[in-house]
Design a protein around this motif. Structure first.
Motif, PDB file in Angstrom:
ATOM      1  N   VAL A 103       0.835  -1.200   0.000  1.00  0.00           N
ATOM      2  CA  VAL A 103       0.000   0.000   0.000  1.00  0.00           C
ATOM      3  C   VAL A 103       0.871   1.252   0.000  1.00  0.00           C
ATOM      4  CG1 VAL A 103      -1.755   1.281   1.294  1.00  0.00           C
ATOM      5  CG2 VAL A 103      -1.901  -1.194   1.123  1.00  0.00           C
ATOM      6  N   ARG A 104       1.955   1.248   0.744  1.00  0.00           N
ATOM      7  CA  ARG A 104       2.867   2.399   0.756  1.00  0.00           C
ATOM      8  C   ARG A 104       3.455   2.648  -0.621  1.00  0.00           C
ATOM      9  NH1 ARG A 104       6.194   0.689   6.025  1.00  0.00           N
ATOM     10  NH2 ARG A 104       4.593   1.154   7.553  1.00  0.00           N
ATOM     11  N   ILE A 105       3.945   1.590  -1.252  1.00  0.00           N
ATOM     12  CA  ILE A 105       4.551   1.743  -2.568  1.00  0.00           C
ATOM     13  C   ILE A 105       3.515   2.211  -3.584  1.00  0.00           C
ATOM     14  CG2 ILE A 105       5.616   0.465  -4.478  1.00  0.00           C
ATOM     15  CD1 ILE A 105       7.021  -1.235  -2.302  1.00  0.00           C
ATOM     16  N   ALA A 106       2.330   1.614  -3.568  1.00  0.00           N
ATOM     17  CA  ALA A 106       1.281   2.007  -4.506  1.00  0.00           C
ATOM     18  C   ALA A 106       0.853   3.451  -4.278  1.00  0.00           C
ATOM     19  CB  ALA A 106       0.082   1.069  -4.372  1.00  0.00           C
ATOM     20  N   THR A 107       0.764   3.867  -3.029  1.00  0.00           N
ATOM     21  CA  THR A 107       0.391   5.247  -2.721  1.00  0.00           C
ATOM     22  C   THR A 107       1.440   6.226  -3.224  1.00  0.00           C
ATOM     23  OG1 THR A 107      -0.795   4.505  -0.757  1.00  0.00           O
ATOM     24  CG2 THR A 107      -0.220   6.824  -0.853  1.00  0.00           C
ATOM     25  N   LEU A 108       2.704   5.911  -3.034  1.00  0.00           N
ATOM     26  CA  LEU A 108       3.771   6.785  -3.516  1.00  0.00           C
ATOM     27  C   LEU A 108       3.811   6.849  -5.041  1.00  0.00           C
ATOM     28  CD1 LEU A 108       6.627   5.972  -1.003  1.00  0.00           C
ATOM     29  CD2 LEU A 108       5.221   8.026  -1.121  1.00  0.00           C
ATOM     30  N   VAL A 109       3.542   5.717  -5.702  1.00  0.00           N
ATOM     31  CA  VAL A 109       3.524   5.715  -7.171  1.00  0.00           C
ATOM     32  C   VAL A 109       2.371   6.566  -7.685  1.00  0.00           C
ATOM     33  CG1 VAL A 109       3.088   4.233  -9.177  1.00  0.00           C
ATOM     34  CG2 VAL A 109       4.747   3.536  -7.448  1.00  0.00           C
ATOM     35  N   VAL A 110       1.194   6.414  -7.104  1.00  0.00           N
ATOM     36  CA  VAL A 110       0.033   7.213  -7.528  1.00  0.00           C
ATOM     37  C   VAL A 110       0.261   8.681  -7.219  1.00  0.00           C
ATOM     38  CG1 VAL A 110      -2.421   7.628  -7.103  1.00  0.00           C
ATOM     39  CG2 VAL A 110      -1.587   5.300  -7.402  1.00  0.00           C
ATOM     40  N   LEU A 111       0.853   8.985  -6.078  1.00  0.00           N
ATOM     41  CA  LEU A 111       1.160  10.373  -5.721  1.00  0.00           C
ATOM     42  C   LEU A 111       2.129  10.995  -6.721  1.00  0.00           C
ATOM     43  CD1 LEU A 111       0.899  12.654  -3.557  1.00  0.00           C
ATOM     44  CD2 LEU A 111       2.933  11.665  -2.515  1.00  0.00           C
ATOM     45  N   ALA A 112       3.177  10.283  -7.076  1.00  0.00           N
ATOM     46  CA  ALA A 112       4.139  10.798  -8.050  1.00  0.00           C
ATOM     47  C   ALA A 112       3.481  10.998  -9.413  1.00  0.00           C
ATOM     48  CB  ALA A 112       5.331   9.846  -8.166  1.00  0.00           C
ATOM     49  N   TRP A 113       2.646  10.065  -9.819  1.00  0.00           N
ATOM     50  CA  TRP A 113       1.944  10.205 -11.093  1.00  0.00           C
ATOM     51  C   TRP A 113       1.037  11.435 -11.100  1.00  0.00           C
ATOM     52  CZ3 TRP A 113      -3.420   9.783 -11.766  1.00  0.00           C
ATOM     53  CH2 TRP A 113      -3.837   9.878 -13.088  1.00  0.00           C
ATOM     54  N   TYR A 114       0.311  11.648  -9.999  1.00  0.00           N
ATOM     55  CA  TYR A 114      -0.621  12.778  -9.950  1.00  0.00           C
ATOM     56  C   TYR A 114       0.120  14.117  -9.923  1.00  0.00           C
ATOM     57  CZ  TYR A 114      -5.077  15.035  -9.125  1.00  0.00           C
ATOM     58  OH  TYR A 114      -6.200  15.804  -9.264  1.00  0.00           O
ATOM     59  N   VAL A 115       1.254  14.167  -9.252  1.00  0.00           N
ATOM     60  CA  VAL A 115       2.054  15.397  -9.237  1.00  0.00           C
ATOM     61  C   VAL A 115       2.577  15.698 -10.633  1.00  0.00           C
ATOM     62  CG1 VAL A 115       4.219  16.397  -8.384  1.00  0.00           C
ATOM     63  CG2 VAL A 115       2.636  15.321  -6.798  1.00  0.00           C
ATOM     64  N   THR A 116       3.012  14.676 -11.370  1.00  0.00           N
ATOM     65  CA  THR A 116       3.461  14.926 -12.744  1.00  0.00           C
ATOM     66  C   THR A 116       2.297  15.361 -13.625  1.00  0.00           C
ATOM     67  OG1 THR A 116       3.225  12.587 -13.319  1.00  0.00           O
ATOM     68  CG2 THR A 116       5.418  13.351 -12.635  1.00  0.00           C
ATOM     69  N   GLU A 117       1.104  14.848 -13.382  1.00  0.00           N
ATOM     70  CA  GLU A 117      -0.071  15.296 -14.132  1.00  0.00           C
ATOM     71  C   GLU A 117      -0.386  16.763 -13.841  1.00  0.00           C
ATOM     72  OE1 GLU A 117      -2.043  13.772 -16.509  1.00  0.00           O
ATOM     73  OE2 GLU A 117      -0.381  12.355 -16.491  1.00  0.00           O
ATOM     74  N   ILE A 118      -0.198  17.167 -12.601  1.00  0.00           N
ATOM     75  CA  ILE A 118      -0.423  18.577 -12.247  1.00  0.00           C
ATOM     76  C   ILE A 118       0.593  19.450 -12.966  1.00  0.00           C
ATOM     77  CG2 ILE A 118      -0.323  20.250 -10.362  1.00  0.00           C
ATOM     78  CD1 ILE A 118      -1.423  18.025  -8.545  1.00  0.00           C
ATOM     79  N   TYR A 119       1.867  19.043 -12.947  1.00  0.00           N
ATOM     80  CA  TYR A 119       2.879  19.817 -13.655  1.00  0.00           C
ATOM     81  C   TYR A 119       2.592  19.868 -15.149  1.00  0.00           C
ATOM     82  CZ  TYR A 119       6.065  20.622  -9.791  1.00  0.00           C
ATOM     83  OH  TYR A 119       6.634  21.059  -8.637  1.00  0.00           O
ATOM     84  N   ARG A 120       2.146  18.757 -15.710  1.00  0.00           N
ATOM     85  CA  ARG A 120       1.838  18.720 -17.134  1.00  0.00           C
ATOM     86  C   ARG A 120       0.653  19.622 -17.464  1.00  0.00           C
ATOM     87  NH1 ARG A 120       1.345  12.897 -18.933  1.00  0.00           N
ATOM     88  NH2 ARG A 120       3.453  12.932 -18.160  1.00  0.00           N
ATOM     89  N   ALA A 121      -0.365  19.627 -16.621  1.00  0.00           N
ATOM     90  CA  ALA A 121      -1.530  20.489 -16.850  1.00  0.00           C
ATOM     91  C   ALA A 121      -1.166  21.964 -16.692  1.00  0.00           C
ATOM     92  CB  ALA A 121      -2.649  20.121 -15.879  1.00  0.00           C
ATOM     93  N   GLN A 122      -0.304  22.277 -15.753  1.00  0.00           N
ATOM     94  CA  GLN A 122       0.084  23.670 -15.529  1.00  0.00           C
ATOM     95  C   GLN A 122       1.089  24.158 -16.558  1.00  0.00           C
ATOM     96  OE1 GLN A 122      -1.433  25.715 -13.455  1.00  0.00           O
ATOM     97  NE2 GLN A 122      -2.755  23.967 -13.081  1.00  0.00           N
ATOM     98  N   LYS A 123       1.808  23.250 -17.166  1.00  0.00           N
ATOM     99  CA  LYS A 123       2.783  23.644 -18.175  1.00  0.00           C
ATOM    100  C   LYS A 123       2.092  24.290 -19.374  1.00  0.00           C
ATOM    101  CE  LYS A 123       6.826  21.615 -20.300  1.00  0.00           C
ATOM    102  NZ  LYS A 123       7.506  20.357 -20.605  1.00  0.00           N
TER     103      LYS A 123
END
Length: 134
Positions: A103-123
């Motif tokens: 669960v920790r690993i999956a949460t960190l992977v999803v968190l990293a993915w969502y942060v990159t999506e935010i950066y991509r949307a803001q770019k």
């Protein structure tokens, strides 16, 4: 309505604490606030979210009267609050069903993915803003 919302949140944290242990309350609380911030940041960007909701002006203790002005808009968008609460409860539920390390690993992977999506949307928004002023 705000009092009922706070009472329900405290009740859910108590039930989570009895079901999964005291550390799960901390995990649920932190994941709620992180998810809520990320959901806002998807629309506004990281800096604009921090400034719009006055998170830089909140002073301890958090329950002081002067901080209530900044906390009311946070709970104004109920859809985002429900999404953040659902994510927090899902993390606790998955930690009860699956091994905690998974669960920790999956949460960190999803968190990293969502942060990159935010950066991509803001770019794309940043490029549009630059084009307006050139």
């Amino acid at each position: 309505m705000q009092n009922w919302f706070v009472a329900l949140a405290v009740a859910v944290l108590i039930v989570v604490g009895f079901a999964a242990g005291p550390m799960s309350v901390v995990v649920a609380f932190l994941s709620f606030w992180v998810t809520l911030y990320l959901v806002w940041a998807y629309e506004l960007g990281f800096k604009d979210t921090w400034a719009r909701y006055g998170l830089n002006r909140v002073k301890p203790p958090f329950w002081a009267e002067e901080n209530k002005v900044w906390f009311y808009p946070i709970f104004g968008d109920r859809v985002k609050v429900v999404k953040a609460a659902a994510v927090a409860l899902l993390i606790v539920a998955f930690s009860l069903m699956l091994p905690v390390s998974v669960v920790r690993i999956a949460t960190l992977v999803v968190l990293a993915w969502y942060v990159t999506e935010i950066y991509r949307a803001q770019k794309s928004t940043d490029q549009l803003d630059r084009a307006r002023f050139n």
